[in-house]
Design a protein around this motif. Sequence first.
Motif, PDB file in Angstrom:
ATOM      1  N   LYS A   1       0.833  -1.211   0.000  1.00 26.12           N
ATOM      2  CA  LYS A   1       0.000   0.000   0.000  1.00 26.12           C
ATOM      3  C   LYS A   1       0.863   1.254   0.000  1.00 26.12           C
ATOM      4  N   LYS A   2       1.919   1.238   0.785  1.00 27.63           N
ATOM      5  CA  LYS A   2       2.817   2.385   0.848  1.00 27.63           C
ATOM      6  C   LYS A   2       3.564   2.570  -0.468  1.00 27.63           C
ATOM      7  N   ASP A   3       4.076   1.474  -1.011  1.00 29.30           N
ATOM      8  CA  ASP A   3       4.855   1.557  -2.246  1.00 29.30           C
ATOM      9  C   ASP A   3       4.013   1.996  -3.440  1.00 29.30           C
ATOM     10  N   LEU A   4       2.735   1.645  -3.423  1.00 26.71           N
ATOM     11  CA  LEU A   4       1.876   1.921  -4.575  1.00 26.71           C
ATOM     12  C   LEU A   4       1.017   3.174  -4.400  1.00 26.71           C
ATOM     13  N   ALA A   5       1.273   3.925  -3.350  1.00 27.62           N
ATOM     14  CA  ALA A   5       0.411   5.069  -3.024  1.00 27.62           C
ATOM     15  C   ALA A   5       0.340   6.077  -4.163  1.00 27.62           C
ATOM     16  N   ASN A   6       1.432   6.256  -4.882  1.00 26.17           N
ATOM     17  CA  ASN A   6       1.472   7.255  -5.961  1.00 26.17           C
ATOM     18  C   ASN A   6       1.472   6.641  -7.354  1.00 26.17           C
ATOM     19  N   ARG A   7       1.147   5.376  -7.448  1.00 25.63           N
ATOM     20  CA  ARG A   7       1.180   4.725  -8.759  1.00 25.63           C
ATOM     21  C   ARG A   7       0.029   5.205  -9.630  1.00 25.63           C
ATOM     22  N   ASP A   8       0.342   5.467 -10.884  1.00 25.05           N
ATOM     23  CA  ASP A   8      -0.655   5.861 -11.877  1.00 25.05           C
ATOM     24  C   ASP A   8      -1.072   4.608 -12.649  1.00 25.05           C
ATOM     25  N   TYR A   9      -2.176   4.009 -12.230  1.00 27.29           N
ATOM     26  CA  TYR A   9      -2.613   2.748 -12.817  1.00 27.29           C
ATOM     27  C   TYR A   9      -3.134   2.923 -14.239  1.00 27.29           C
ATOM     28  N   VAL A  10      -3.550   4.135 -14.591  1.00 25.03           N
ATOM     29  CA  VAL A  10      -4.144   4.367 -15.902  1.00 25.03           C
ATOM     30  C   VAL A  10      -3.065   4.561 -16.965  1.00 25.03           C
ATOM     31  N   ASN A  11      -2.090   5.411 -16.676  1.00 30.83           N
ATOM     32  CA  ASN A  11      -1.138   5.816 -17.704  1.00 30.83           C
ATOM     33  C   ASN A  11       0.184   5.067 -17.681  1.00 30.83           C
ATOM     34  N   GLN A  12       0.485   4.378 -16.566  1.00 35.11           N
ATOM     35  CA  GLN A  12       1.778   3.724 -16.466  1.00 35.11           C
ATOM     36  C   GLN A  12       1.637   2.222 -16.247  1.00 35.11           C
ATOM     37  N   ALA A  13       2.396   1.451 -17.030  1.00 36.97           N
ATOM     38  CA  ALA A  13       2.464   0.011 -16.834  1.00 36.97           C
ATOM     39  C   ALA A  13       3.345  -0.253 -15.624  1.00 36.97           C
ATOM     40  N   GLY A  14       2.804  -0.927 -14.627  1.00 38.59           N
ATOM     41  CA  GLY A  14       3.552  -1.187 -13.406  1.00 38.59           C
ATOM     42  C   GLY A  14       4.648  -2.202 -13.636  1.00 38.59           C
ATOM     43  N   SER A  15       5.890  -1.830 -13.348  1.00 40.91           N
ATOM     44  CA  SER A  15       7.034  -2.718 -13.533  1.00 40.91           C
ATOM     45  C   SER A  15       7.521  -3.216 -12.180  1.00 40.91           C
ATOM     46  N   TYR A  16       7.482  -4.518 -12.013  1.00 37.95           N
ATOM     47  CA  TYR A  16       7.818  -5.175 -10.756  1.00 37.95           C
ATOM     48  C   TYR A  16       9.259  -5.669 -10.836  1.00 37.95           C
ATOM     49  N   GLY A  17      10.144  -5.030 -10.070  1.00 39.11           N
ATOM     50  CA  GLY A  17      11.551  -5.408 -10.091  1.00 39.11           C
ATOM     51  C   GLY A  17      11.835  -6.561  -9.149  1.00 39.11           C
ATOM     52  N   VAL A  18      12.702  -7.466  -9.583  1.00 38.59           N
ATOM     53  CA  VAL A  18      13.074  -8.619  -8.767  1.00 38.59           C
ATOM     54  C   VAL A  18      14.399  -8.300  -8.085  1.00 38.59           C
ATOM     55  N   GLY A  19      14.328  -7.814  -6.873  1.00 33.91           N
ATOM     56  CA  GLY A  19      15.542  -7.474  -6.153  1.00 33.91           C
ATOM     57  C   GLY A  19      16.187  -6.216  -6.700  1.00 33.91           C
ATOM     58  N   GLY A  20      17.332  -5.867  -6.145  1.00 32.27           N
ATOM     59  CA  GLY A  20      18.045  -4.691  -6.605  1.00 32.27           C
ATOM     60  C   GLY A  20      18.982  -5.005  -7.743  1.00 32.27           C
TER      61      GLY A  20
END
Length: 340
Positions: free
Chosen positions: A107-126
């Motif tokens: 919830k904290k990490d996604l608080a500012n995510r733009d679900y409409v205009n941006q494809a969410g990219s899930y990174g695997v580790g650093g």
Amino acid sequence: RTMAQLTERENYLMALRGEQPEWIPHISMDPTRKGPSGNASVSWLRKHYYPDGDHKDIFGVQYITSEEAAGGMLPRTWDFLLDDITKWHDVIKAPDISGFDWEQMAKKDLANRDYVNQAGSYGVGGTGYFQHLMAFMGFTEGLCALYEEPEECDALFDYLCDFYCEVIEKTIDLYKPDIMGITDDTAAWGNPFVSLEMMQKYFVPRYSRFTQFAKDRGLFVTYHNCGKCEIFMDDMVNVVGISGWNPAQNCNDLAAIKKKFGNKLVLTGCINSSQTFEDPNITEDQIREICWDVANKYAPGGGFAFQSHFIVPDPNDQFVLWKKATVNKVMHEISVSFYK
């Protein structure tokens, strides 16, 4: 739908599906420009990159920055955690994640995510397995370990893979990404750091364990690897299952890769900024010529995305700031007009 009705997210996903998008997607590493790819990653896995922390990663590797790296975080090049690969069991300890509140973290990490205009990219580790080993041991000892102690390297990589797969299993559905991004810089400008055989032995099977989570959910996979890594692309596309590669630097034979994979692989970038945009005397017309040349080579029919990078050295130099703004402006102009 018309161009006006499509969102940046939908247009980018069209390209990753192998379709010709309505306009050239424009991925930007410049935080002043919002692109079609947005962050949907577990921030805790990349805590060492954040300015308010101690710059230690989750395994205890100390990261530092420098002006020469334009503020980029890199592992400290002395006082490494591990000086003998056979002792990794005693030194490399994955954090205990049994008590984590993943839902609250998401919830904290996604608080500012733009679900409409941006494809969410899930990174695997650093970082990936190769970069982890180099961060733990340094390049000299790390590369020697790959050659001299393959069983120990296999055991360490399995340990890391098991840990990250546990994190993925607990978080990927909470973060609801469109894309899984994997990162491992296994190449320099002139050549890879490892052979194809090493890539196939050590890394491809473990990348594939990550990407199976994406495949099971119908997600796309993108791959970050700088330098001359074209020799790995067959395995990365056909075994690991990537749909996009960035920054696809032009030390590779990009024309041959484009011919081989067509729209199956989105080449993102294809411009070497150190040979182009860092010219101290460059003009806007020259920037426009460079960007048009790249678009004309790689964008016809799809399978291409612009990527504008941070331009170094001095991030506060007014001419550098002008170049950043001009590159973004020119790429946007070409992007929206190219397929019309």
